[in-house]
Every structure is written in structure tokens, then in C-alpha cells.
Design a protein around this motif. Structure first.
Motif, PDB file in Angstrom:
ATOM      1  N   LYS A  10       0.422  -1.398  -0.029  1.00 14.60           N
ATOM      2  CA  LYS A  10       0.443  -0.017   0.700  1.00 14.60           C
ATOM      3  C   LYS A  10       1.037   1.324   0.470  1.00 14.60           C
ATOM      4  O   LYS A  10       0.458   2.642   0.545  1.00 14.60           O
ATOM      5  CB  LYS A  10      -0.716  -0.063   0.829  1.00 14.60           C
ATOM      6  CG  LYS A  10      -0.093  -0.206   2.423  1.00 14.60           C
ATOM      7  CD  LYS A  10      -1.010   0.153   3.569  1.00 14.60           C
ATOM      8  CE  LYS A  10      -0.640  -0.072   4.551  1.00 14.60           C
ATOM      9  NZ  LYS A  10      -1.384  -0.147   6.353  1.00 14.60           N
ATOM     10  N   ALA A  11       1.987   1.048  -0.116  1.00 16.72           N
ATOM     11  CA  ALA A  11       2.777   2.508  -0.029  1.00 16.72           C
ATOM     12  C   ALA A  11       2.990   3.388  -1.534  1.00 16.72           C
ATOM     13  O   ALA A  11       3.485   4.189  -0.851  1.00 16.72           O
ATOM     14  CB  ALA A  11       3.979   1.027   0.316  1.00 16.72           C
ATOM     15  N   ALA A  12       2.462   2.293  -2.295  1.00 16.52           N
ATOM     16  CA  ALA A  12       2.635   3.761  -3.155  1.00 16.52           C
ATOM     17  C   ALA A  12       3.823   4.582  -3.596  1.00 16.52           C
ATOM     18  O   ALA A  12       4.198   5.414  -4.214  1.00 16.52           O
ATOM     19  CB  ALA A  12       1.665   4.443  -3.417  1.00 16.52           C
ATOM     20  N   LEU A  13       5.130   3.547  -3.491  1.00 13.68           N
ATOM     21  CA  LEU A  13       6.357   4.160  -3.923  1.00 13.68           C
ATOM     22  C   LEU A  13       6.799   4.906  -5.200  1.00 13.68           C
ATOM     23  O   LEU A  13       6.181   4.105  -6.461  1.00 13.68           O
ATOM     24  CB  LEU A  13       7.442   2.742  -3.366  1.00 13.68           C
ATOM     25  CG  LEU A  13       7.481   2.490  -1.883  1.00 13.68           C
ATOM     26  CD1 LEU A  13       8.534   1.295  -1.019  1.00 13.68           C
ATOM     27  CD2 LEU A  13       7.061   3.812  -0.133  1.00 13.68           C
ATOM     28  N   LYS A  14       7.135   5.838  -5.265  1.00 11.66           N
ATOM     29  CA  LYS A  14       7.558   6.131  -6.088  1.00 11.66           C
ATOM     30  C   LYS A  14       8.929   5.995  -6.947  1.00 11.66           C
ATOM     31  O   LYS A  14      10.425   6.252  -6.256  1.00 11.66           O
ATOM     32  CB  LYS A  14       7.799   7.860  -6.258  1.00 11.66           C
ATOM     33  CG  LYS A  14       6.384   8.427  -6.345  1.00 11.66           C
ATOM     34  CD  LYS A  14       6.840  10.062  -5.862  1.00 11.66           C
ATOM     35  CE  LYS A  14       5.416  10.612  -5.337  1.00 11.66           C
ATOM     36  NZ  LYS A  14       5.193  11.765  -4.901  1.00 11.66           N
ATOM     37  N   LEU A  15       8.543   4.759  -8.035  1.00  9.50           N
ATOM     38  CA  LEU A  15       9.747   3.827  -8.141  1.00  9.50           C
ATOM     39  C   LEU A  15      10.519   4.578 -10.061  1.00  9.50           C
ATOM     40  O   LEU A  15       9.042   4.085 -10.208  1.00  9.50           O
ATOM     41  CB  LEU A  15      10.077   2.916  -7.762  1.00  9.50           C
ATOM     42  CG  LEU A  15       9.968   2.617  -6.098  1.00  9.50           C
ATOM     43  CD1 LEU A  15       9.915   1.091  -5.619  1.00  9.50           C
ATOM     44  CD2 LEU A  15      11.963   2.704  -5.955  1.00  9.50           C
ATOM     45  N   PRO A  16      11.315   3.756 -10.337  1.00 12.51           N
ATOM     46  CA  PRO A  16      11.373   3.480 -11.940  1.00 12.51           C
ATOM     47  C   PRO A  16      10.828   2.511 -12.564  1.00 12.51           C
ATOM     48  O   PRO A  16      10.085   1.384 -11.572  1.00 12.51           O
ATOM     49  CB  PRO A  16      12.825   3.519 -12.387  1.00 12.51           C
ATOM     50  CG  PRO A  16      13.420   3.635 -10.968  1.00 12.51           C
ATOM     51  CD  PRO A  16      12.723   3.454  -9.871  1.00 12.51           C
ATOM     52  N   ASN A  17       9.967   2.464 -13.493  1.00 12.14           N
ATOM     53  CA  ASN A  17       9.099   1.615 -14.178  1.00 12.14           C
ATOM     54  C   ASN A  17       9.506   0.657 -14.017  1.00 12.14           C
ATOM     55  O   ASN A  17       9.123  -0.565 -14.109  1.00 12.14           O
ATOM     56  CB  ASN A  17       8.428   2.032 -15.302  1.00 12.14           C
ATOM     57  CG  ASN A  17       7.248   3.062 -15.518  1.00 12.14           C
ATOM     58  OD1 ASN A  17       6.839   3.729 -14.533  1.00 12.14           O
ATOM     59  ND2 ASN A  17       8.055   3.804 -16.720  1.00 12.14           N
ATOM     60  N   GLU A  18      10.998   0.071 -14.616  1.00  8.02           N
ATOM     61  CA  GLU A  18      11.994  -0.946 -14.043  1.00  8.02           C
ATOM     62  C   GLU A  18      11.440  -1.715 -13.004  1.00  8.02           C
ATOM     63  O   GLU A  18      11.639  -3.218 -12.765  1.00  8.02           O
ATOM     64  CB  GLU A  18      13.009  -0.793 -15.123  1.00  8.02           C
ATOM     65  CG  GLU A  18      13.276   0.012 -16.458  1.00  8.02           C
ATOM     66  CD  GLU A  18      13.872   1.510 -16.119  1.00  8.02           C
ATOM     67  OE1 GLU A  18      14.420   1.487 -16.865  1.00  8.02           O
ATOM     68  OE2 GLU A  18      13.285   2.583 -15.540  1.00  8.02           O
ATOM     69  N   ALA A  19      11.357  -1.157 -12.092  1.00  5.48           N
ATOM     70  CA  ALA A  19      11.399  -2.266 -10.646  1.00  5.48           C
ATOM     71  C   ALA A  19      10.374  -2.810  -9.857  1.00  5.48           C
ATOM     72  O   ALA A  19      10.652  -3.518  -9.689  1.00  5.48           O
ATOM     73  CB  ALA A  19      12.134  -0.248  -9.210  1.00  5.48           C
ATOM     74  N   GLY A  20       9.132  -2.332 -10.761  1.00  7.34           N
ATOM     75  CA  GLY A  20       8.277  -3.402 -10.768  1.00  7.34           C
ATOM     76  C   GLY A  20       8.031  -2.849  -9.029  1.00  7.34           C
ATOM     77  O   GLY A  20       7.036  -4.056  -8.595  1.00  7.34           O
ATOM     78  N   GLY A  21       7.794  -1.661  -8.385  1.00 10.67           N
ATOM     79  CA  GLY A  21       7.644  -1.645  -7.519  1.00 10.67           C
ATOM     80  C   GLY A  21       8.280  -2.250  -6.188  1.00 10.67           C
ATOM     81  O   GLY A  21       8.219  -2.284  -5.696  1.00 10.67           O
ATOM     82  N   ASN A  22       9.467  -3.125  -6.694  1.00  8.70           N
ATOM     83  CA  ASN A  22      10.327  -3.663  -5.749  1.00  8.70           C
ATOM     84  C   ASN A  22      11.859  -1.780  -5.138  1.00  8.70           C
ATOM     85  O   ASN A  22      11.867  -2.039  -6.495  1.00  8.70           O
ATOM     86  CB  ASN A  22      10.904  -4.843  -6.364  1.00  8.70           C
ATOM     87  CG  ASN A  22      11.842  -5.519  -5.962  1.00  8.70           C
ATOM     88  OD1 ASN A  22      12.288  -4.881  -4.387  1.00  8.70           O
ATOM     89  ND2 ASN A  22      12.360  -6.503  -5.823  1.00  8.70           N
ATOM     90  N   PRO A  23      11.520  -1.889  -4.253  1.00 10.49           N
ATOM     91  CA  PRO A  23      12.995  -0.715  -4.086  1.00 10.49           C
ATOM     92  C   PRO A  23      14.422  -1.421  -4.139  1.00 10.49           C
ATOM     93  O   PRO A  23      14.905   0.174  -3.970  1.00 10.49           O
ATOM     94  CB  PRO A  23      12.278  -0.551  -2.566  1.00 10.49           C
ATOM     95  CG  PRO A  23      11.632  -1.498  -1.654  1.00 10.49           C
ATOM     96  CD  PRO A  23      10.895  -2.129  -3.326  1.00 10.49           C
TER      97      PRO A  23
END
Length: 297
Positions: free
Chosen positions: A84-97
Motif C-alpha cells: 500500500k506504500a505507492a512508492l515512486k520508483l522507476p518503471n523497471e523496478a516493478g514496485g520493488n525498491p
């Protein structure tokens, strides 16, 4: 006629008495000043937030645990918040920080949450990684920034010293450009969720997207969170033709482009470490060729 005149007799202090009064006054004045200063100092100490130190090379799982402790949350709270964090990451990361939790010292302010702490680290990484020099360096090596971060994460895990980072980065790029599998033990360890000491030669047969023995190219994500030195090395690798390396001891890493030389280096390593339990095992079948980094010992 009698007139009432004031008495000429006054209480006079001796020199010693005058000094006593002066000293007493000074002490009282000093005390009056000290109390507010002490109060202000105590207030400043209370106002200063705690600090969370993230070392270079920590995996995201280690950082999640550290955030839980810093915020005094039950274990697993930060990991559970990712959905639920909605982290702002690169698209390539797929939500994985992973790779974007930049190593630094962060304030833990009142009201901080796992989401706010993670985003602070990601924002720091964004400032570090998305500047013009980084983008230019990635383009110079025919990669995007996310790939550069992935290479930097391997460099961070594999290099024994800061001085070795540029050479390790060159080995990675040379193997990628030659179409060779990376054969980096650090990627295998990450896929197995183990420390380097926890893997053995037989694990090279494990089916995993992080098994760089069986798969060519980079792993699907970074394998840790690299610092600036590793990122700099990934973007500006040391010139050389090396394809292999083995760390004999701290400060003694042997790099070579010749496979037979690498075999001799591995044999020397095993001879040095056969009594320490860290010599390279041969497994049940024929021994596999030493990896590029030969950390499977």
C-alpha cells in the motif's frame, strides 16, 4: 532647640566582606544564566530526531528490519506496508525498491512511518542516480540507469575493497559484452536468500532468475543497495580485459583474462584455505569450472 538629624553611623563592609558579596552575587547570577541554558540544551537534545544508518550493500530485507526497529514496530511491519506504500520508483523496478534504498544516515522524526522512511531513501537515490552525469555514464556503456544500478549492486557485493570496484565492474561488462554468463556468486546468494557463507557449489544448479551460472545477462533486479563508490565504478569501470577474479585475502584480489591463470589462482586459494573450511568444494560429480568471481568455495 533640638532638631532630629540622621545618624552618621553606617554599616561599613570590610574589604573581605565586599569581596564575599561580589562573589555571592556572581554565583547567583551565574546560576540564573546556567539554568535557562541547561533547559535550552535539554530541549535541543529532545528535539533532535533519532538517526537510522543504512550501510552500503544492505539488502532491502535488512533495511525493512532496521526500519521496524527504528520505529518500534512489530517485526515484518515495513515489509507488509509495501503493498500500500505507492512508492515512486522507476518503471523497471516493478514496485520493488531493491537498489533504490540509498545508503545514508536518515533522521527518524516524530510521526515517521515505514512508507515515509522508504520514500525518503528512494528520493535520495533518485537525486543521486538521475543526474546528468549518471545518465551520460549509463548511455556511454549502452545501458539505462536501472541496469547501471543493478551492476553497481553486484560490484558492491563482490568487490573486496573500494580500489577493486572499478575492476569488478569491468569484469561484469566484459562478460556481458562477450555473451558469457556473469557467474557471480553474489547473485546466486541473493536468489537463495542466503549470505555468501551459506551457499555451496551444488547451489549453482538452482532454478532461479538470479542464477547467473545458468542465465546470461543481468539479474532481474539489483541484489542490494549500492553506495556512490559502487555506482561510480559501474559507470566508469577501470580499463582492462579481465574476465575472472578471485579474492585470495583482504587486499589481494587476482584479476585475469586467462582461464588457466584463473584456475591456478583458484587452486592457490584452496591450498591457502583448505584448513579453514572455505576451500572450494567439488560436489558429487565432476567439478564445475570456477566462476568468474570464484566465491563458491
Amino acid at each position: 532647640m533640638q532638631t532630629n538629624t540622621p545618624s552618621r553611623s553606617r554599616t561599613r563592609l570590610t574589604r573581605r566582606g565586599r569581596l564575599a558579596v561580589l562573589v555571592t552575587g556572581a554565583v547567583m547570577a551565574g546560576t540564573a544564566v546556567a539554568v535557562p541554558l541547561l533547559t535550552l540544551a535539554a530541549g535541543r537534545e529532545q528535539a533532535e530526531p533519532a538517526a537510522l544508518v543504512i550501510p552500503a550493500g544492505w539488502r532491502a530485507s535488512q533495511i525493512y528490519d532496521a526500519i521496524d526497529k527504528a520505529l518500534k514496530l512489530p517485526p515484518g511491519s515495513t515489509r507488509a506496508s509495501l503493498g500500500k506504500a505507492a512508492l515512486k520508483l522507476p518503471n523497471e523496478a516493478g514496485g520493488n525498491p531493491e537498489g533504490y534504498l540509498f545508503p545514508a544516515t536518515y533522521p527518524v522524526r516524530k510521526g515517521a512511518t515505514p512508507e515515509s522512511m522508504l520514500q525518503l531513501m528512494i528520493d535520495t537515490a533518485d537525486r543521486k542516480f538521475n543526474g546528468a552525469p549518471v545518465a551520460a555514464g549509463a548511455q556511454r556503456n549502452a545501458m539505462n540507469v536501472y541496469q547501471a544500478v543493478t551492476i553497481a549492486s553486484i560490484v558492491q557485493a563482490e568487490a573486496a575493497t573500494k580500489a577493486d570496484m572499478g575492476k569488478v565492474a569491468r569484469v561484469i561488462l566484459n562478460r556481458l559484452n562477450s555473451g558469457l554468463p556473469l557467474q557471480m556468486d553474489s547473485t546466486l546468494h541473493y536468489g537463495l536468500n542466503r549470505t555468501p557463507a551459506g551457499a555451496g557449489q551444488g547451489d549453482a544448479q538452482t532454478e532461479s532468475p538470479y542464477n547467473s551460472y545458468q542465465r546470461t545477462g543481468l539479474p532481474p533486479t539489483p541484489i542490494d543497495n549500492p553506495g556512490e563508490d559502487a555506482m561510480r565504478a559501474a559507470l566508469n569501470p577501470t580499463p582492462g580485459d579481465w574476465l575472472y577474479f578471485v579474492t585470495m585475502a583482504p587486499g589481494d584480489t587476482r584479476f585475469t583474462a586467462d582461464y588457466n591463470t584463473h584456475l591456478r589462482n583458484v587452486a592457490e586459494y584452496n591450498a591457502l584455505h583448505e584448513n579453514t573450511g572455505t576451500a572450494q568444494p567439488t560436489g558429487d560429480g565432476p567439478p564445475a569450472p570456477p566462476s568468474a568471481s570464484s566465491a563458491l568455495r
